[in-house]
Design an enzyme around this catalytic site. Structure first.
Site, PDB file in Angstrom:
ATOM      1  N   ASP A  38       0.805  -1.225   0.000  1.00 51.43           N
ATOM      2  CA  ASP A  38       0.000   0.000   0.000  1.00 51.43           C
ATOM      3  C   ASP A  38       0.839   1.278   0.000  1.00 51.43           C
ATOM      4  OD1 ASP A  38      -1.761  -2.039   0.563  1.00 51.43           O
ATOM      5  OD2 ASP A  38      -2.612  -1.113   2.352  1.00 51.43           O
ATOM      6  N   TYR A  97       1.683  -0.586   9.848  1.00 54.22           N
ATOM      7  CA  TYR A  97       0.752  -0.746   8.748  1.00 54.22           C
ATOM      8  C   TYR A  97       0.266   0.607   8.204  1.00 54.22           C
ATOM      9  CZ  TYR A  97       0.741  -5.828   8.896  1.00 54.22           C
ATOM     10  OH  TYR A  97       1.114  -7.147   8.789  1.00 54.22           O
ATOM     11  N   SER A  98      -0.695   0.555   7.300  1.00 53.72           N
ATOM     12  CA  SER A  98      -1.024   1.709   6.464  1.00 53.72           C
ATOM     13  C   SER A  98      -1.601   2.888   7.227  1.00 53.72           C
ATOM     14  CB  SER A  98      -2.002   1.281   5.369  1.00 53.72           C
ATOM     15  OG  SER A  98      -1.370   0.424   4.460  1.00 53.72           O
ATOM     16  N   ARG A 170      -8.074  -0.521  11.119  1.00 52.83           N
ATOM     17  CA  ARG A 170      -6.789  -0.043  10.605  1.00 52.83           C
ATOM     18  C   ARG A 170      -6.932   0.990   9.478  1.00 52.83           C
ATOM     19  NH1 ARG A 170      -7.153  -5.590   9.463  1.00 52.83           N
ATOM     20  NH2 ARG A 170      -7.563  -6.147   7.299  1.00 52.83           N
TER      21      ARG A 170
END
Length: 514
Positions: A38, A97-98, A170
């Site tokens: 991503d 993470y994103s 998330r």
């Protein structure tokens, strides 16, 4: 002894031979080694574009996700920088993470964390090594210069999921509230406890203390999004002005995992869709449940828009992962120990409720015109001489409808290993069945939007191809692992073809700045 995770990643980058791989794109964001997925924290800083991304430097031997970082002054030549977020804290040991970025200025800086102009938000992932139970938290990194990055000492900002939702919680998107100056909102992709997907909103005045507002709802959609897949990833809201009416709309772009609409499209493992409405509080009003895929290609996921300072407006630019889940088996992982890329940034606009996507690296008006333009061509194959010997290029062709009959398009590669991109009446047909990567789709036919002009634009970069039809009415992204010894392209004419106009340019890579 604690591992030096940043040092290990830098060592992996320093010893990488990925750039020597003949499939390695030259004008897209690609990982210096290992795996990319991503896009994260996209932002514009004056004349420089910064693209952060999910980065696994030890792939496939070890799954550990960092944030990588590249920058560019022209959206074509990208320089790698060291990892930005290293998963070495108690709340992100299983991966950073994103998330996204926001660029602050003026009085906004007075109340911002450490008064830093660059605020980057991400999801910290932590898995219990025994139970595999997940904890997802929303975290902050600040920077004053986009060279040094510091995790907020008060992390995590949001330590766990809200009641009624699972730990699949998330991909924060933080943005200014255009209706309440001085306030910020955070949109997060979530899964309800009944295992359906949704998005929730938080609100803040200082970017540190966040108050839960509630779930994003769609009062006019007739329940279309009430049970729409089992998880929503990478949600983003962006305000866009309709080119035809001048009206402002809020476009929600997101990746609902597990949907299977009973209509053409949605063939990828996980799709990416959008719907258009007006955000009021936690309601996206004036949407009737209509949704469309953002891109109809084989590889496209997790798109994000570049953040800007309010005093530095510019085109709305979007970049996505030119990949999808379970697609790590591409030829490059064997030949160069790298996999995946980001799409080239594209400019977004809106026409009567439909997204228009055009390459942000638009062909200049003085770009070369292919010699084939203006001459009626009989059925057959023709090589644009301007592309001969080149493996990275951009080509725009417009057919003369009254002087063209039959299908026409472009072949990239050799007769043995190629990708065909064909306009046939009201459809785009893409065939990569003879290429070196077909595992997640070999042939796809896409119905063109009504009134779509006979314009075909292709951006090709070694093993990555992006197609735009009708001046951006349709976008199609794919990996194109053709014969690495091939170059250029061939024009395919199924009947009489007359090109009304055309522009072409080729790219020669320049050395990266040290």
């Amino acid at each position: 002894m604690t591992e030096d995770l940043k040092g290990l990643a830098l060592d992996a980058i320093a010893t990488s031979a990925a750039a020597d791989d003949p499939d390695y794109p030259r004008f897209h964001v690609v990982p210096p080694v290992g795996r990319l997925n991503d896009p994260n924290g996209l932002l514009v800083d004056g004349a420089t574009y910064h693209a952060f991304f999910q980065f696994s430097p030890f792939h496939p031997h070890r799954k550990l996700v960092y944030w990588g970082h590249s920058s560019s002054t022209d959206l074509l030549h990208w320089n790698h920088h060291g990892p930005t977020i290293v998963p070495d804290s108690s709340y992100d040991l299983s991966g950073a993470y994103s998330g996204n970025a926001i660029v602050l200025e003026g009085r906004e800086l007075e109340g911002a964390p450490v008064q830093a102009p660059y605020q980057l938000f991400y999801t910290g992932n932590l898995k219990d090594p025994v139970t595999d139970e997940r904890t997802a938290s929303q975290c902050l990194v600040t920077s004053s210069d986009l060279r040094n990055f510091t995790k907020w000492p008060g992390n995590p900002l949001i330590p766990a999921n809200a009641e009624g939702y699972t730990a699949h919680y998330r991909d924060p998107q933080v943005f200014r509230d255009p209706d309440r100056p001085g306030e910020y909102r955070m949109l997060i992709g979530v899964q309800r406890v009944n295992e359906t997907g949704a998005a929730v909103l938080y609100r803040s005045r200082d970017l540190v203390s966040w108050e839960f507002e509630g779930e994003l709802t769609f009062p006019g959609a007739g329940g279309a999004f009430s049970s729409f897949g089992y998880m929503w990833e990478c949600p983003g809201l962006v305000r866009v002005t309709d080119e035809d009416t001048g009206e402002e709309w809020d476009v929600l772009i997101w990746c609902p995992q597990g949907i299977t609409p009973q209509r053409e499209g949605f063939e990828n493992i996980f799709p990416c869709v959008y719907t258009v409405g007006h955000l009021k509080g936690t309601e996206l009003r004036d949407t009737d449940g209509t949704f469309h895929e953002v891109d109809r290609g084989f590889e496209f996921y997790a798109p994000q828009v570049f953040a800007r300072r309010p005093s530095e407006p510019g085109p709305l630019l979007l970049t996505a992962w030119a990949g999808n889940a379970s697609e790590d088996d591409q030829p490059s992982i064997q030949s160069g120990q790298w996999v995946h890329a980001l799409s080239l940034p594209r400019a977004l606009s809106l026409k009567t409720g439909r997204l228009i996507q055009r390459p942000a690296t638009d062909l200049p008006h003085d770009a070369g015109q292919p010699a084939l333009v203006g001459t009626p061509l009989d059925s057959g194959q023709y090589e644009p001489a301007e592309l001969h010997g080149h493996r990275s290029w951009q080509l725009r062709l417009e057919a003369e409808p009254d002087r063209t009959s039959g299908a026409w398009g472009v072949r990239i590669g050799t007769d043995r290993s190629h990708v065909d991109i064909i306009l046939d009446g009201g459809a785009l047909r893409v065939d990569r069945s003879t290429s070196r990567y077909t595992q997640h789709g070999a042939v796809r036919t896409v119905t063109l939007p009504e009134g779509c002009a006979s314009v075909l634009e292709i951006v090709h970069d070694r093993s990555l191809t992006e197609v735009f039809v009708g001046d951006g009415a349709l976008a199609f992204t794919m990996r194109s692992f053709v014969d690495p010894d091939s170059s250029g392209a061939r024009l395919l004419a199924g009947g009489v073809l007359t090109l009304k106009s055309g522009r072409v340019r080729t790219f020669t890579p320049v050395p990266e700045a040290l």
